[in-house]
Design an enzyme around this catalytic site. Sequence first.
Site, PDB file in Angstrom:
ATOM      1  N   LYS A  33       0.778  -1.336  -0.022  1.00 38.17           N
ATOM      2  CA  LYS A  33       0.209   0.064  -0.084  1.00 38.17           C
ATOM      3  C   LYS A  33       0.885   1.387  -0.129  1.00 38.17           C
ATOM      4  O   LYS A  33       1.830   1.335   0.783  1.00 38.17           O
ATOM      5  CB  LYS A  33      -0.939  -0.001   1.251  1.00 38.17           C
ATOM      6  CG  LYS A  33      -1.588   1.215   1.607  1.00 38.17           C
ATOM      7  CD  LYS A  33      -2.678   1.545   0.366  1.00 38.17           C
ATOM      8  CE  LYS A  33      -3.546   2.848   0.780  1.00 38.17           C
ATOM      9  NZ  LYS A  33      -4.667   3.115  -0.331  1.00 38.17           N
ATOM     10  N   ASN A  87     -13.370   4.462  -5.425  1.00 35.46           N
ATOM     11  CA  ASN A  87     -12.805   4.440  -4.068  1.00 35.46           C
ATOM     12  C   ASN A  87     -12.367   5.807  -3.764  1.00 35.46           C
ATOM     13  O   ASN A  87     -11.901   6.551  -4.828  1.00 35.46           O
ATOM     14  CB  ASN A  87     -11.758   3.474  -3.811  1.00 35.46           C
ATOM     15  CG  ASN A  87     -10.490   3.974  -4.340  1.00 35.46           C
ATOM     16  OD1 ASN A  87      -9.776   4.523  -3.593  1.00 35.46           O
ATOM     17  ND2 ASN A  87     -10.054   3.643  -5.640  1.00 35.46           N
ATOM     18  N   GLY A  90      -8.359   7.581   0.839  1.00 33.45           N
ATOM     19  CA  GLY A  90      -7.587   8.628   1.632  1.00 33.45           C
ATOM     20  C   GLY A  90      -6.435   8.164   2.278  1.00 33.45           C
ATOM     21  O   GLY A  90      -5.807   8.728   3.163  1.00 33.45           O
ATOM     22  N   LEU A  91      -5.697   7.319   1.576  1.00 35.37           N
ATOM     23  CA  LEU A  91      -4.337   6.686   1.732  1.00 35.37           C
ATOM     24  C   LEU A  91      -4.174   6.332   3.436  1.00 35.37           C
ATOM     25  O   LEU A  91      -3.103   6.615   4.124  1.00 35.37           O
ATOM     26  CB  LEU A  91      -3.353   7.838   1.690  1.00 35.37           C
ATOM     27  CG  LEU A  91      -2.244   7.832   1.031  1.00 35.37           C
ATOM     28  CD1 LEU A  91      -1.873   6.808  -0.012  1.00 35.37           C
ATOM     29  CD2 LEU A  91      -1.703   9.082   0.229  1.00 35.37           C
ATOM     30  N   CYS A 116      -2.093  10.004  -6.637  1.00 34.71           N
ATOM     31  CA  CYS A 116      -3.252   9.706  -5.629  1.00 34.71           C
ATOM     32  C   CYS A 116      -4.303  10.857  -5.697  1.00 34.71           C
ATOM     33  O   CYS A 116      -4.100  11.910  -5.456  1.00 34.71           O
ATOM     34  CB  CYS A 116      -2.697   9.545  -4.209  1.00 34.71           C
ATOM     35  SG  CYS A 116      -4.131   9.269  -2.814  1.00 34.71           S
ATOM     36  N   LYS A 163       4.262   5.365 -10.448  1.00 39.16           N
ATOM     37  CA  LYS A 163       2.813   5.064 -10.608  1.00 39.16           C
ATOM     38  C   LYS A 163       2.057   6.325 -11.293  1.00 39.16           C
ATOM     39  O   LYS A 163       2.288   7.408 -10.846  1.00 39.16           O
ATOM     40  CB  LYS A 163       2.146   4.736  -9.352  1.00 39.16           C
ATOM     41  CG  LYS A 163       0.696   4.178  -9.672  1.00 39.16           C
ATOM     42  CD  LYS A 163       0.236   2.858 -10.258  1.00 39.16           C
ATOM     43  CE  LYS A 163      -1.157   2.552 -10.162  1.00 39.16           C
ATOM     44  NZ  LYS A 163      -1.234   1.868  -8.638  1.00 39.16           N
ATOM     45  N   GLY A 198      -5.325  -1.875 -14.840  1.00 39.85           N
ATOM     46  CA  GLY A 198      -6.639  -1.340 -14.952  1.00 39.85           C
ATOM     47  C   GLY A 198      -7.586  -2.222 -15.857  1.00 39.85           C
ATOM     48  O   GLY A 198      -6.958  -2.559 -17.249  1.00 39.85           O
TER      49      GLY A 198
HETATM   50  C1  DHB Z   1      -5.376   6.085  -2.331  1.00 41.16           C
HETATM   51  C2  DHB Z   1      -5.911   6.113  -3.767  1.00 41.16           C
HETATM   52  C3  DHB Z   1      -4.993   6.190  -4.957  1.00 41.16           C
HETATM   53  O1  DHB Z   1      -5.469   5.985  -6.105  1.00 41.16           O
HETATM   54  C4  DHB Z   1      -3.575   6.223  -4.736  1.00 41.16           C
HETATM   55  O2  DHB Z   1      -2.899   6.104  -5.829  1.00 41.16           O
HETATM   56  C5  DHB Z   1      -3.085   6.252  -3.283  1.00 41.16           C
HETATM   57  C6  DHB Z   1      -3.965   6.272  -2.525  1.00 41.16           C
HETATM   58  C7  DHB Z   1      -6.075   6.083  -1.454  1.00 41.16           C
HETATM   59  O3  DHB Z   1      -7.493   6.674  -1.448  1.00 41.16           O
HETATM   60  O4  DHB Z   1      -6.004   5.671  -0.481  1.00 41.16           O
END
Ligand code: DHB
Length: 314
Positions: free
Chosen positions: A43, A69, A72-73, A132, A166, A252
Amino acid sequence: DLSTSIAGVTLPNLLLNASGVNCRYENELQQLLDSSAGSLVTKSATLSSRDGNPEPRYAPLAGQIGSINSMGLPNQGYEYYLEYAKKFDYNNAAGKPLFISLAGMSLPDNKAMCEAFRDANLPCVLEINFSCPNLPGKPQLGYDMEAMEAALQVLAPIIGKPFGIKLPPYFDIAHFDQAAAIFNKFDNIAYVTCINSVGNGLAIDWESETALIKPKDGFGGLGGLMVLQTSLANVNAFYRRLNNGKQVIGCGGVTSGKEAFLHILAGASAVQIGTQLQEEGTGVFERVSKELEEIMVAKGYTNVEEFRGKVKTL
Ligand code: DHB
């Protein structure tokens, strides 16, 4: 034979998870190690741990077309993943290498995390997340070419060895040209992963007339089958533009061997699975591997180099 090599490491199978799915905690990473995936990516980590956005923050979309989704990391903080990377058995029997995703909320944060991984001198591969879309108030680096180049000028020399980035999806040919021209300036960018989620869709339940997820008034990143053609275009656009052996990891819209095959035809050296992994669990890797191998047998291919990037145009 589904093996592949990226950024100086060999994957026994070119399928792995998309960062974010089933990879926040050690037990989830262990499930990936126990699966047929050829590798695993953690993650996206920030400097400090985060709980993420309020729930519900992920929802599958009706008709198996994809997901939305706005997580929020949520993550354990980079030190957790650094410890995991230190403990990781790089000589594991399956031969699976480890990828570590970093998503600092600022350049100083990314710098500090890259320095910590450099100092640890581990054989894991860093995947820097420039995409993100789910942090309220934070535009993503991938859509700011100048800021992205400035970040790479700081981070690439710190990392020193081959690494990946990414990327968000691009939708304009000029953006493919500009982004690729930047990446081609950095010798140790070994690969780009295309794509992160298609940012800021809005999914609404028609009966309750309510957004499916809670954060950001229901806005969130879209993944799954509905983003397949955007993914393939991004994979192929970068495959055509990147120089000096730089590779592309496709991500994807992979639900079966068929989409994995299309990603490779578009130029992918490895293929990540996100939404379908979330929906199906880690058994997805064995199923998709088998389906991909069956497609290859039916078409008379014995290895992926025979068709990688060989999509025909009219
Ligand atoms: C989250 C979503 C993403 O697409 C990413 O690259 C990193 C984090 C997230 O919402 O946690």
